[in-house]
Write a protein that holds these residues in place. Sequence first.
Motif, PDB file in Angstrom:
ATOM      1  N   VAL A  43       7.119   9.409  -6.212  1.00  0.00           N
ATOM      2  CA  VAL A  43       6.896   8.153  -5.480  1.00  0.00           C
ATOM      3  C   VAL A  43       8.221   7.594  -4.981  1.00  0.00           C
ATOM      4  O   VAL A  43       9.173   7.430  -5.751  1.00  0.00           O
ATOM      5  N   ARG A  75       0.839  -1.196   0.000  1.00  0.00           N
ATOM      6  CA  ARG A  75       0.000   0.000   0.000  1.00  0.00           C
ATOM      7  C   ARG A  75       0.876   1.249   0.000  1.00  0.00           C
ATOM      8  O   ARG A  75       2.073   1.183   0.257  1.00  0.00           O
ATOM      9  N   ALA A  76       0.229   2.363  -0.316  1.00  0.00           N
ATOM     10  CA  ALA A  76       0.933   3.636  -0.420  1.00  0.00           C
ATOM     11  C   ALA A  76       0.180   4.699   0.366  1.00  0.00           C
ATOM     12  O   ALA A  76      -1.056   4.666   0.455  1.00  0.00           O
ATOM     13  N   VAL A  77       0.927   5.632   0.925  1.00  0.00           N
ATOM     14  CA  VAL A  77       0.332   6.761   1.638  1.00  0.00           C
ATOM     15  C   VAL A  77       0.852   8.052   1.010  1.00  0.00           C
ATOM     16  O   VAL A  77       1.989   8.119   0.530  1.00  0.00           O
ATOM     17  N   ARG A  78       0.022   9.059   1.018  1.00  0.00           N
ATOM     18  CA  ARG A  78       0.373  10.364   0.456  1.00  0.00           C
ATOM     19  C   ARG A  78       0.798  11.284   1.594  1.00  0.00           C
ATOM     20  O   ARG A  78       0.018  11.530   2.519  1.00  0.00           O
ATOM     21  N   TRP A 108       4.396  10.461  -2.554  1.00  0.00           N
ATOM     22  CA  TRP A 108       3.844   9.164  -2.147  1.00  0.00           C
ATOM     23  C   TRP A 108       4.950   8.300  -1.549  1.00  0.00           C
ATOM     24  O   TRP A 108       6.059   8.246  -2.072  1.00  0.00           O
ATOM     25  N   ILE A 130      -2.057   5.483  -6.562  1.00  0.00           N
ATOM     26  CA  ILE A 130      -1.315   6.683  -6.953  1.00  0.00           C
ATOM     27  C   ILE A 130      -1.904   7.201  -8.259  1.00  0.00           C
ATOM     28  O   ILE A 130      -1.631   6.676  -9.348  1.00  0.00           O
ATOM     29  N   ALA A 153       5.411   4.362  -0.712  1.00  0.00           N
ATOM     30  CA  ALA A 153       4.809   3.054  -0.956  1.00  0.00           C
ATOM     31  C   ALA A 153       5.666   1.965  -0.327  1.00  0.00           C
ATOM     32  O   ALA A 153       6.895   2.085  -0.268  1.00  0.00           O
ATOM     33  N   PRO A 197       3.341  17.515  -2.153  1.00  0.00           N
ATOM     34  CA  PRO A 197       2.991  16.122  -1.869  1.00  0.00           C
ATOM     35  C   PRO A 197       3.985  15.132  -2.467  1.00  0.00           C
ATOM     36  O   PRO A 197       4.674  15.424  -3.454  1.00  0.00           O
TER      37      PRO A 197
END
Length: 303
Positions: A208, A161-164, A173, A202, A175, A171
């Motif tokens: 990223v 999973r990925a978070v921003r 990401w 995303i 991951a 911003p």
Amino acid sequence: MPSRRQVLTGLAAGAGITAATGVYALDIEPLHRLVVTSYAPTLPRWDPSLQLRVAVLADFHICEPFMPFDRVAQIVEATNALESDLVLLLGDYPAGRIAWRKLPLDQFARMMTELKAPLGTHAILGNHDWWDDHTVQRNGRGVPAVRRLLEAQGIPVLENRAVRLVKDGRPFWLAGLGDQQPFFDAWNTFSLADLPRTLDPITDSAPVILMAHEPDIFVAVPDRVSLTLAGHTHGGQIRLFGHAPAIRKVQGHDYSYGHVIQDGRHMIVSGGFGMSRIPVRMGVPPEIVLLELGKTDAVTAAS
């Protein structure tokens, strides 16, 4: 022909060098050295106005006598002194077979809360986090204890999973992949890493950063990822003249250590802190990786 005295002197000198090398590899380098290795790479698809300072910690392998808690405390203190924006943990928290005495993972998880960074500490799991959890190995499923313990302390463990995140209004990401070798008996045939699922959320153009315990996955990482971070190899544990004889190449590529650039994609492989299989480090001292992203001077340095 050399004299008897010259032969004996040469043998004594050779024995002395061998003994000194053994002491260094068994004790001095793995247990007493700690370096900061800094990278400031120019990355593809990175927002040039996003300046981010990231501390990367890999492969603690806690145990006595090779990674006791006072050594962990030293690493935490040295990391906090770097004043990074973000701290990333790349897995392999328990020690495995080299441990003379295993240490409680709940205490380790509490120590990780002492890491200080405005954007927090984020983690993934490594193969030893699965291999050393005998309940998971026996049942072939479940959640490794170290994940539950880290999450109980408020440290997110990213598995596919990925978070921003946002730094100064910019911003990006973060991951994290599942481990690629979670089950000991099928380590080369079964993987929990799911790249499409991890990157699916995303949907914008923000940079990223991808955390992957084993670097092997880099052959499949898409161009969308600005930087892949990996550990697992310990830099080979023994590096001779810049090479790690014990680490196999992946499709002809050396992913054992350092900054790898392949087809315009970037990966940094940390040498980490601990050891597995044999309690020896030579030519690859335990390291904190410090990333300085968004800087114009792309320099790699070690101290």
